[in-house]
Scaffold this motif. Structure first.
Motif, PDB file in Angstrom:
ATOM      1  N   PHE A 166       0.834  -1.194   0.000  1.00  8.83           N
ATOM      2  CA  PHE A 166       0.000   0.000   0.000  1.00  8.83           C
ATOM      3  C   PHE A 166       0.873   1.249   0.000  1.00  8.83           C
ATOM      4  CE2 PHE A 166      -2.262  -3.367   2.129  1.00  8.83           C
ATOM      5  CZ  PHE A 166      -3.560  -3.270   1.660  1.00  8.83           C
ATOM      6  N   GLU A 167       0.451   2.228  -0.782  1.00 10.34           N
ATOM      7  CA  GLU A 167       1.046   3.564  -0.679  1.00 10.34           C
ATOM      8  C   GLU A 167      -0.047   4.487  -0.151  1.00 10.34           C
ATOM      9  OE1 GLU A 167       1.982   7.025  -3.722  1.00 10.34           O
ATOM     10  OE2 GLU A 167       3.514   5.434  -3.874  1.00 10.34           O
ATOM     11  N   ILE A 168       0.178   5.033   1.026  1.00  9.23           N
ATOM     12  CA  ILE A 168      -0.832   5.859   1.681  1.00  9.23           C
ATOM     13  C   ILE A 168      -0.349   7.302   1.715  1.00  9.23           C
ATOM     14  CG2 ILE A 168      -2.119   6.264   3.817  1.00  9.23           C
ATOM     15  CD1 ILE A 168      -1.844   3.295   4.418  1.00  9.23           C
ATOM     16  N   GLN A 169      -1.126   8.179   1.114  1.00  5.82           N
ATOM     17  CA  GLN A 169      -0.787   9.599   1.066  1.00  5.82           C
ATOM     18  C   GLN A 169      -1.752  10.392   1.935  1.00  5.82           C
ATOM     19  OE1 GLN A 169      -0.517  11.108  -2.940  1.00  5.82           O
ATOM     20  NE2 GLN A 169       0.466   9.262  -3.719  1.00  5.82           N
ATOM     21  N   PHE A 170      -1.198  11.310   2.726  1.00  3.58           N
ATOM     22  CA  PHE A 170      -1.999  12.212   3.538  1.00  3.58           C
ATOM     23  C   PHE A 170      -1.751  13.646   3.081  1.00  3.58           C
ATOM     24  CE2 PHE A 170      -1.204   8.668   6.612  1.00  3.58           C
ATOM     25  CZ  PHE A 170      -2.525   8.263   6.764  1.00  3.58           C
ATOM     26  N   ASP A 171      -2.819  14.443   3.025  1.00  2.00           N
ATOM     27  CA  ASP A 171      -2.643  15.844   2.609  1.00  2.00           C
ATOM     28  C   ASP A 171      -2.381  16.752   3.805  1.00  2.00           C
ATOM     29  OD1 ASP A 171      -5.128  15.837   3.759  1.00  2.00           O
ATOM     30  OD2 ASP A 171      -6.161  16.804   2.083  1.00  2.00           O
ATOM     31  N   PHE A 172      -1.692  16.208   4.799  1.00  2.00           N
ATOM     32  CA  PHE A 172      -1.277  16.975   5.975  1.00  2.00           C
ATOM     33  C   PHE A 172       0.062  16.414   6.439  1.00  2.00           C
ATOM     34  CE2 PHE A 172      -4.467  13.770   7.037  1.00  2.00           C
ATOM     35  CZ  PHE A 172      -3.753  12.922   7.870  1.00  2.00           C
ATOM     36  N   GLY A 173       0.694  17.073   7.366  1.00  2.00           N
ATOM     37  CA  GLY A 173       2.039  16.694   7.774  1.00  2.00           C
ATOM     38  C   GLY A 173       2.075  15.786   8.994  1.00  2.00           C
ATOM     39  N   THR A 174       3.293  15.462   9.412  1.00  2.00           N
ATOM     40  CA  THR A 174       3.518  14.630  10.589  1.00  2.00           C
ATOM     41  C   THR A 174       4.772  15.104  11.311  1.00  2.00           C
ATOM     42  OG1 THR A 174       3.912  12.374  11.399  1.00  2.00           O
ATOM     43  CG2 THR A 174       4.842  12.945   9.252  1.00  2.00           C
ATOM     44  N   ALA A 175       4.808  14.891  12.610  1.00  2.00           N
ATOM     45  CA  ALA A 175       5.998  15.240  13.404  1.00  2.00           C
ATOM     46  C   ALA A 175       6.896  14.028  13.612  1.00  2.00           C
ATOM     47  CB  ALA A 175       5.567  15.811  14.752  1.00  2.00           C
ATOM     48  N   LEU A 176       6.490  12.870  13.080  1.00  4.74           N
ATOM     49  CA  LEU A 176       7.224  11.635  13.308  1.00  4.74           C
ATOM     50  C   LEU A 176       8.135  11.298  12.126  1.00  4.74           C
ATOM     51  CD1 LEU A 176       4.354   9.443  14.798  1.00  4.74           C
ATOM     52  CD2 LEU A 176       6.087  10.753  16.037  1.00  4.74           C
ATOM     53  N   GLU A 177       9.128  10.474  12.409  1.00  3.32           N
ATOM     54  CA  GLU A 177      10.018   9.988  11.363  1.00  3.32           C
ATOM     55  C   GLU A 177       9.332   8.864  10.579  1.00  3.32           C
ATOM     56  OE1 GLU A 177      12.935  11.207  10.536  1.00  3.32           O
ATOM     57  OE2 GLU A 177      12.778  12.733  12.114  1.00  3.32           O
ATOM     58  N   PRO A 178       9.751   8.643   9.333  1.00  2.00           N
ATOM     59  CA  PRO A 178       9.103   7.603   8.515  1.00  2.00           C
ATOM     60  C   PRO A 178       9.077   6.232   9.164  1.00  2.00           C
ATOM     61  CG  PRO A 178      10.499   9.002   7.152  1.00  2.00           C
ATOM     62  CD  PRO A 178      10.755   9.406   8.568  1.00  2.00           C
ATOM     63  N   HIS A 179      10.165   5.861   9.858  1.00  2.19           N
ATOM     64  CA  HIS A 179      10.217   4.523  10.442  1.00  2.19           C
ATOM     65  C   HIS A 179       9.140   4.323  11.510  1.00  2.19           C
ATOM     66  CE1 HIS A 179      11.994   5.761  14.317  1.00  2.19           C
ATOM     67  NE2 HIS A 179      12.674   6.630  13.601  1.00  2.19           N
ATOM     68  N   ALA A 180       8.714   5.415  12.147  1.00  5.98           N
ATOM     69  CA  ALA A 180       7.666   5.299  13.161  1.00  5.98           C
ATOM     70  C   ALA A 180       6.344   4.879  12.532  1.00  5.98           C
ATOM     71  CB  ALA A 180       7.507   6.612  13.905  1.00  5.98           C
ATOM     72  N   TRP A 181       6.063   5.387  11.345  1.00  2.03           N
ATOM     73  CA  TRP A 181       4.843   4.999  10.640  1.00  2.03           C
ATOM     74  C   TRP A 181       4.983   3.614  10.035  1.00  2.03           C
ATOM     75  CZ3 TRP A 181       0.248   7.320  10.884  1.00  2.03           C
ATOM     76  CH2 TRP A 181       0.204   8.637  11.387  1.00  2.03           C
ATOM     77  N   MET A 182       6.166   3.291   9.529  1.00  2.00           N
ATOM     78  CA  MET A 182       6.381   1.968   8.943  1.00  2.00           C
ATOM     79  C   MET A 182       6.171   0.860   9.971  1.00  2.00           C
ATOM     80  SD  MET A 182       7.184   1.891   5.672  1.00  2.00           S
ATOM     81  CE  MET A 182       8.125   0.368   5.521  1.00  2.00           C
ATOM     82  N   ALA A 183       6.387   1.191  11.236  1.00  2.00           N
ATOM     83  CA  ALA A 183       6.200   0.190  12.290  1.00  2.00           C
ATOM     84  C   ALA A 183       4.749  -0.253  12.403  1.00  2.00           C
ATOM     85  CB  ALA A 183       6.685   0.750  13.627  1.00  2.00           C
ATOM     86  N   LEU A 184       3.817   0.546  11.911  1.00  2.00           N
ATOM     87  CA  LEU A 184       2.398   0.190  11.978  1.00  2.00           C
ATOM     88  C   LEU A 184       2.037  -0.903  10.988  1.00  2.00           C
ATOM     89  CD1 LEU A 184       0.709   3.708  12.245  1.00  2.00           C
ATOM     90  CD2 LEU A 184       1.426   2.174  14.087  1.00  2.00           C
ATOM     91  N   ALA A 185       2.732  -0.913   9.846  1.00  3.42           N
ATOM     92  CA  ALA A 185       2.443  -1.905   8.808  1.00  3.42           C
ATOM     93  C   ALA A 185       3.645  -1.945   7.862  1.00  3.42           C
ATOM     94  CB  ALA A 185       1.169  -1.549   8.048  1.00  3.42           C
ATOM     95  N   SER A 186       4.313  -3.065   7.857  1.00  8.21           N
ATOM     96  CA  SER A 186       5.535  -3.161   7.045  1.00  8.21           C
ATOM     97  C   SER A 186       5.248  -3.123   5.551  1.00  8.21           C
ATOM     98  CB  SER A 186       6.279  -4.456   7.385  1.00  8.21           C
ATOM     99  OG  SER A 186       5.458  -5.587   7.142  1.00  8.21           O
ATOM    100  N   ASN A 187       4.005  -3.396   5.175  1.00  7.35           N
ATOM    101  CA  ASN A 187       3.660  -3.400   3.749  1.00  7.35           C
ATOM    102  C   ASN A 187       3.114  -2.050   3.281  1.00  7.35           C
ATOM    103  OD1 ASN A 187       1.232  -3.467   5.088  1.00  7.35           O
ATOM    104  ND2 ASN A 187       0.313  -5.066   3.815  1.00  7.35           N
ATOM    105  N   CYS A 188       3.273  -1.012   4.095  1.00 15.31           N
ATOM    106  CA  CYS A 188       2.758   0.319   3.753  1.00 15.31           C
ATOM    107  C   CYS A 188       3.890   1.328   3.582  1.00 15.31           C
ATOM    108  CB  CYS A 188       1.819   0.833   4.847  1.00 15.31           C
ATOM    109  SG  CYS A 188       0.251  -0.031   4.944  1.00 15.31           S
ATOM    110  N   GLU A 189       3.735   2.167   2.581  1.00 16.17           N
ATOM    111  CA  GLU A 189       4.620   3.312   2.363  1.00 16.17           C
ATOM    112  C   GLU A 189       3.802   4.573   2.618  1.00 16.17           C
ATOM    113  OE1 GLU A 189       7.305   5.339  -1.233  1.00 16.17           O
ATOM    114  OE2 GLU A 189       6.282   3.401  -1.523  1.00 16.17           O
ATOM    115  N   PHE A 190       4.214   5.365   3.602  1.00 11.17           N
ATOM    116  CA  PHE A 190       3.460   6.540   4.011  1.00 11.17           C
ATOM    117  C   PHE A 190       4.088   7.807   3.432  1.00 11.17           C
ATOM    118  CE2 PHE A 190       2.609   3.345   7.213  1.00 11.17           C
ATOM    119  CZ  PHE A 190       1.252   3.477   7.462  1.00 11.17           C
ATOM    120  N   ARG A 191       3.241   8.674   2.889  1.00 11.22           N
ATOM    121  CA  ARG A 191       3.684   9.966   2.368  1.00 11.22           C
ATOM    122  C   ARG A 191       2.804  11.066   2.965  1.00 11.22           C
ATOM    123  NH1 ARG A 191       7.152   9.216  -1.910  1.00 11.22           N
ATOM    124  NH2 ARG A 191       7.078   7.170  -2.929  1.00 11.22           N
TER     125      ARG A 191
END
Length: 340
Positions: A166-191
C-alpha cells in the motif's frame, strides 16, 4: 466544524458500535471512560444500546475529546486497523462473500459509504492497481486528519486480504520519522503533505477466506444459481456488477454500461445471456442488497433510498422491493429496530 445545514448534524447516521469500539480502544491505552465521555455528549443509554445510531454532532464531539486525549498521532490509524471486516457489521458479511479481488475493493468503498458516511470516497483503477481518494464532505476542519487516519487504517486492514503493498498519502504533515509509521504496517509506504489523501494498492491475488466464510447471511453474494461459468462470461458479469455497484441509480443503464465497457448493447446482452443472467437481474440483485443494507443498518429515509437506487418515487421502490423479497421496506426497517 461548520455546515450550512445544522439540522443534518443532529440526524443519526452511523451505528453506535463505532463509538463503543473507540472508547474500548482508548481504555486499553489507559484512558478512563469518564474522561472520554466528559464532554462528548454521548449518554450511556445510547452507548449500551446495540441497535442505536449516533449523529454527526455526537461523532465530532467524541472525536474532539479522544483526539485531545491521544498521546500518539498514529493512534487514529491504529484504531482504524482494528476495524476489521466484522467490526463494520453488514460490510463484513458482504465482503466475506466475495471471491473476486476487484469486487472486494469495490465493496469496501460502496459499503463504507453507506455504513460509515463521515467521509466520501472516490474509487479509480488502472489495470490491477486501485486508488481510493478520501473526500471531506462535512467540512471537518481540525478533525479531518484524525478521521482520515481512521479510514486509511481500516481500508488497509480490510484490503490486505487481496493487496500485499500500500502507498498511503496524507494531505497533511507529521511530526514523526518515517520509520515510526512503517512500524504500523511493514507493507505500507506513508507519504505526507501530498496534494490529496488517498491509498494506492495493487491487487495481489484472491481473498483469503476465514472460518466465518460460511456465514449464511452474506448480503452481497451473487445469488445467480449458475455457479460454473465460462471465464469470459464470468469476467463480463464481474465488470457489469462492478459498474452497477459504483452507480446503482438512474444513470446505470444498459446503454451507459455497454459504452463504458466498449461494446454494443446487443453484445453486452449476449455476453450476459451466455452467463445465464441479464442486466436487469444483476441490477435488481445489487439494488436489493444495497436497499437492505440501507434499511437495516442506517436511518436514511425511504425516499432518499429510492432516489439513490434510481427510482422516481418511494412508491416505485416499495413495489420493487416487495417483488424482490416478499416484504416491504417499512417492515424490514421496523424489524431491524426490534433487533430481529
Amino acid at each position: 466544524m461548520e455546515t450550512s445545514d445544522q439540522l443534518a448534524l443532529e440526524v443519526p447516521i452511523i451505528s453506535a458500535r463505532y463509538a463503543r469500539r473507540l472508547i474500548h480502544f482508548m481504555e486499553r491505552r489507559g484512558v478512563k471512560r469518564q474522561a472520554i465521555l466528559a464532554h462528548a455528549e454521548l449518554p450511556d443509554a445510547i452507548l449500551e444500546n446495540p441497535d442505536a445510531s449516533i449523529s454527526m454532532a455526537q461523532v465530532t464531539s467524541l472525536l474532539d475529546r479522544t483526539e485531545w486525549l491521544m498521546t500518539d498521532e498514529r493512534a487514529p490509524f491504529q484504531f482504524g486497523q482494528e476495524l476489521d471486516l466484522l467490526s463494520h457489521g453488514l460490510l463484513g458479511f458482504a465482503v466475506l462473500g466475495q471471491e473476486n479481488p476487484r469486487q472486494l475493493i469495490s465493496m469496501i468503498v460502496q459499503y463504507l459509504r453507506v455504513g460509515l458516511p463521515l467521509m466520501d470516497m472516490e474509487l479509480s483503477s488502472s489495470g490491477t492497481t486501485f486508488q481510493i481518494r478520501l473526500v471531506d464532505t462535512w467540512a471537518l476542519g481540525p478533525l479531518r486528519p484524525c478521521l482520515t487516519k481512521i479510514y486509511m487504517g481500516s481500508i488497509q486492514r480490510i484490503a490486505a486480504q487481496v493487496c500485499s503493498h500500500f502507498e498511503i498519502q496524507f494531505d497533511f504533515g507529521t511530526a514523526l520519522e518515517p520509520h515510526a509509521w512503517m512500524a504500523l504496517a511493514s507493507n505500507c509506504e506513508f507519504r505526507f503533505n501530498a496534494p490529496v489523501s488517498q491509498i494506492t494498492m495493487p491487487l495481489a491475488g484472491r481473498p483469503v477466506q476465514g472460518d466465518n466464510a460460511g456465514l449464511q447471511f452474506l448480503l452481497a453474494r451473487n445469488r445467480n444459481p449458475a455457479e460454473e461459468r465460462p471465464r469470459q462470461a464470468d469476467e463480463t458479469v464481474m465488470q457489469v456488477r462492478e459498474l452497477i455497484m459504483s452507480q446503482p441509480g438512474r444513470p446505470c443503464t444498459t446503454e451507459n454500461v455497454s459504452r463504458r465497457l466498449g461494446m454494443s448493447t446487443r453484445t453486452l446482452r449476449q455476453h450476459l445471456a451466455s452467463a445465464g443472467t441479464s442486466f436487469r437481474e444483476l441490477r435488481n440483485s445489487i439494488r436489493e442488497d444495497f436497499a437492505t443494507l440501507y434499511l437495516r443498518d442506517t436511518n436514511v429515509s425511504l425516499e432518499s433510498i429510492a432516489e439513490k437506487l434510481g427510482f422516481s418515487n418511494q412508491a416505485g421502490f416499495t413495489k420493487a422491493y416487495r417483488a424482490w423479497t416478499g416484504t416491504t421496506p417499512g417492515d424490514v426497517r421496523r424489524q431491524s429496530r426490534k433487533g430481529e
